[in-house]
Design an enzyme around this catalytic site. Structure first.
Site, mmCIF file in Angstrom:
data_model
loop_
_atom_site.group_PDB
_atom_site.id
_atom_site.type_symbol
_atom_site.label_atom_id
_atom_site.label_comp_id
_atom_site.label_asym_id
_atom_site.label_seq_id
_atom_site.Cartn_x
_atom_site.Cartn_y
_atom_site.Cartn_z
ATOM 1 C CG ASP A 129 -2.185 0.872 0.915
ATOM 2 O OD1 ASP A 129 -2.106 1.746 0.023
ATOM 3 O OD2 ASP A 129 -3.212 0.721 1.599
HETATM 4 C C1 BGC Z 1 -5.149 3.167 0.263
HETATM 5 C C2 BGC Z 1 -5.320 2.151 -0.837
HETATM 6 C C3 BGC Z 1 -5.209 2.809 -2.188
HETATM 7 C C4 BGC Z 1 -3.904 3.561 -2.261
HETATM 8 C C5 BGC Z 1 -3.665 4.224 -3.599
HETATM 9 C C6 BGC Z 1 -3.933 4.038 0.052
HETATM 10 O O1 BGC Z 1 -3.892 5.081 0.964
HETATM 11 O O2 BGC Z 1 -5.057 2.501 1.499
HETATM 12 O O3 BGC Z 1 -6.552 1.505 -0.700
HETATM 13 O O4 BGC Z 1 -5.293 1.835 -3.183
HETATM 14 O O5 BGC Z 1 -3.877 4.542 -1.253
HETATM 15 O O6 BGC Z 1 -4.503 5.281 -3.824
#
Ligand code: BGC
Length: 763
Positions: free
Chosen positions: A282
């Site tokens: 993530d």
């Molecule tokens: C979130 C993810 C997301 C990623 C990219 C993160 O902060 O937890 O779910 O896919 O950002 O935008």
């Protein structure tokens, strides 16, 4: 270029339908292709493939293009148009090995056309509708040059304080697993390499929905049985449906962050589940290993993550900087890098990018003149899915459906709120294109009725909350606060309502309240809106609440004050039309709750499938030493699976094809469902099982199947479910998945509480 073309041709042939049957040939030609390519890559080029970069203020487009041309970036996310992405692919085609880039984005509930949020989609219990939402989103995303989505989000959540409850599909393992499958199939289509398919990267692996206290990013501490039984199956279902990627969660699991968790990533995901696809961290999660306190610095964080099996580093800060040194010093074997690169290249191969790097980018001459053009939207699809996603919670005295006549007062801070209609992950959706409730009602009644409007209250008047909400999504003003005193706004609403025949009040949350990092300590509608409702109730006019929110709310007071309540979640681009369809009876509500609605936040966690206990509460015996809260009713306000219709249904007793079965046998359980009302309508017939005595305490009931059935007024239908030994299995204390002999109760009904029951025995 020529070599790439030839390789591309070989790839295309390997993937062509004629050869598709010969998986071995296709597989081995892919392996050979990747092995050959890997053999020609420098260490720097390999590490470059592991970097996924966010398009944003951190790096200019020129810098990014330079890095790509040097082979230092494998893919990007957050840029969503063909003209933005094409120069990056051009840069890749100018790199030494011409390895194509891929472009990703959070396509969660729609892309340009926004569909209802996850909880709304789940409320439809309609796998065709949910699949259609994903397929439509994939088509739109692919047409905008995207190759991959970070979805579906299938985290089971049983704590509505968690703002990300809104993104997922609710509390139930079986329902979420069914949805995981159709979402992946929708995104990836029949062939993930097709120009209108995108690869799914299921998230957040794993157990993110179990964060303590519902506070985002918090720790998760969970027994192995609960993990295996309740929280892990949806991810597995997505992978079984062919999801090409997995996004790893931000949280730790029993003390070990998912991002450095070798048990999670190696033992479970790769070894036990046999996953061969791509893993992605993530956002910034690798460096966060330092904050978790398991890595001294970025260097150690990179080492832990690559060792655990994180292929792609999202918004990379450490792989590019640290892996070269770690490999040179021998702390990270090059074989670990090769494994990760192989998976990235393999995903690119599967997305069809080696065959044609411009597969989804198309030709510049064919780029849409206006990316936001109306003609690029799928309004019909969005409206038809949105209608199915709404849950009628209350309808005293058949207040609904409304007549298209007289005067309708449309009141409330969410009545004319185009941004909020779209919900928290609105991808490339444009608020200017979303239909608000006010517009939906106006268009539905035309000149048959008069519509008056007043805002009546701010969503919240709490300064800290407003500051938070106006920061949370891209630092953009999301919540416009009317500076007038609350009473003045209420008075204006009362004036608008004075001559109305009915009041439709749109209340709940602004979309940022149910979002990443937006956890709440209360599940109530914020005070200014509650004050407005009390004032509207005092008018004595029929009061219909249209609820917009991204989590179960505690609605005890509203349930007393309102005549009717319709849960609409955040219903997307066509939300206003869809809600009007239901309010005026052009569509008969058929949604059912995919989450329990507690009476108060103090009851949380509250979910229907809790384990049996030694001192269960017996209604009417409140004084006993039983499991209860003495200051609140122990039941939920609205149970899992609940939802009304404008017609009524009744369900007969349960008929079983046998009362004893042997292992390997199947059993049929049937009921007759009758539409006992005056309108045609759909309902969801739900089957729950309870394992009466086992080697461990078992859930009081668990959903095992359901069917959505349409019945004309007065019509009856026999609904039959087939149960097999698999439905009776669970993970025992040794984590063996097996059914144990003994009695089972089959419960069939129209929600998790309103059921008929019969018993059978597994010999
Ligand atoms: C979130 C993810 C997301 C990623 C990219 C993160 O902060 O937890 O779910 O896919 O950002 O935008």
């Amino acid at each position: 270029m020529k070599k790439l073309y030839l390789l591309g041709l070989a790839t295309a042939l390997a993937c062509s339908p004629a050869l598709a049957a010969d998986q071995a040939t296709a597989g081995s030609s892919k392996d050979a292709f990747i092995t050959d390519l890997l053999g020609r890559m420098t260490l720097d080029e390999k590490i470059g493939q592991l970097r996924l970069i966010s398009i944003g203020p951190e790096m200019t487009h020129e810098q990014i293009a330079k890095e790509i041309a040097a082979g230092h970036i494998g893919g990007t996310f957050n840029s969503v148009t063909r003209p933005e992405n094409r120069p990056m692919q051009d840069a890749a085609m100018n790199s030494r090995l011409k390895i194509p880039m891929f472009f990703a984005y959070d396509v969660i509930h729609g892309h340009r056309t926004i569909f209802p949020i996850g909880l709304g989609l789940a409320s439809s219990w309609d796998m065709d509708a949910i699949g259609l939402s994903a397929r439509t989103a994939a088509r739109e995303a692919a047409a905008d040059s995207l190759d991959m989505t970070f979805g579906p989000m299938v985290d089971i959540s049983r704590d509505p304080r968690w703002g990300r409850s809104s993104e997922g599909f609710g509390e139930d393992t079986y329902l979420v697993s069914r949805i995981a499958k159709v979402m992946v199939q929708g995104y990836q289509g029949k062939d993930v390499s097709a120009p209108d398919s995108i690869m799914a990267a299921v998230k957040h692996f794993a157990l993110y929905g179990g964060v303590e206290g519902g506070r985002d990013y918090n720790t998760v501490d969970m027994s192995p049985n609960r993990m295996y039984q309740d929280y892990l199956p949806p991810y597995r279902a997505a992978l079984d449906a062919g999801a090409g990627g997995v996004m790893v969660a931000l949280n730790s699991i029993n003390g070990v962050p998912a991002t450095s968790n070798t048990w999670l990533m190696q033992d479970l995901l790769r070894r036990d589940w046999g996953f061969k696809g791509l893993t992605v961290s993530d956002h910034g999660a690798i460096l966060e290993l330092v904050k978790h306190g398991v890595a001294r610095d970025g260097r150690e964080a990179a080492k832990l993550a690559i060792h655990a099996g994180i292929d792609l580093s999202m918004n990379d800060m450490v792989y590019g900087a640290e892996l070269p040194g770690l490999v040179k010093s021998g702390e990270v074997p090059e074989a670990e890098i090769d494994n990760a690169v192989r998976e990235v290249l393999s995903a690119k191969y599967d997305m069809g990018l080696f065959a044609d790097p411009y597969r989804r980018l198309g030709k510049a001459a064919e780029d849409p003149a206006d990316t936001n053009a109306e003609s690029r939207l799928h309004r019909e699809e969005s409206r038809s899915v949105a209608r199915r996603s709404m849950v009628l919670l209350k309808n005293a005295g058949n207040t609904l459906p409304l007549k298209k006549a007289g005067t309708i007062a449309v009141i409330g801070p969410l009545a004319d709120a185009p941004i909020d209609m779209m919900g928290s992950w609105s991808a490339a959706g444009q608020p200017t294109q979303s239909v608000t409730l006010l517009r939906g009602i106006r268009e539905a009644v035309g000149n048959q009725a008069q519509v008056v409007y007043a805002k009546g209250a701010n969503v919240t008047n709490d300064r800290n909350s407003v500051a938070f909400l106006n920061r949370i999504i891209f630092d953009r003003t999301e919540v416009e606060i009317d500076p007038r005193p609350a009473q003045e706004m209420i008075d204006e609403a009362l004036k608008a309502a004075a001559n109305a025949d009915v009041i439709v009040a749109a209340v709940g949350e602004s979309r940022g309240m149910s979002h990443e990092s937006a956890s709440r300590t209360t599940l109530e509608i914020p005070p200014p809106q509650r004050a407005l409702l009390t004032a509207l109730r005092a008018t004595g006019k029929p009061l219909v609440l249209v609820l917009m929110n991204g989590r179960p709310l505690s609605l005890v007071r509203e349930n007393e004050e309102a005549d009717a309540m319709l849960e609409t979640w955040f219903s997307g681009t066509e939300g206003g039309h869809a809600i009007a369809d239901l309010l005026f009876g052009d569509y008969n509500p058929s949604g059912k709750l995919p989450v329990t609605f507690p009476r108060s936040v103090g009851q949380v966690p509250m979910y229907y499938s809790h384990l049996t206990i030694g001192r269960p509460f017996t209604p009417g015996k409140a004084g006993n030493y039983t499991s209860q809260y003495f200051d609140e009713d122990t039941s939920p306000l609205f149970p899992f699976g609940y939802g009304l219709s404008y017609t009524t249904f009744d369900v007969s007793d349960v008929r079983l094809s046998a009362d004893r079965i042997k292992r390997g046998d199947t059993l049929k359980a049937s009921v007759t469902v009758r539409n006992s009302g005056k309108r045609d309508g759909e309902t969801v017939v739900q089957l729950y099982l309870h394992d009466v005595t086992a080697s461990m305490a078992r859930p009081i009931k668990e959903l095992k199947n359901f069917q959505k059935v349409f019945l004309k007024a007065g019509e009856r239908k026999e609904v039959t479910f087939t149960l097999s030994e698999d439905d009776l299995k669970f993970y025992n204390i040794k984590l063996e998945y097996a059914a144990e002999p003994g009695d089972f109760d089959v419960q069939i009904g129209l929600d998790s509480q309103d059921v008929k029951q019969a018993r059978f025995e597994l010999l």
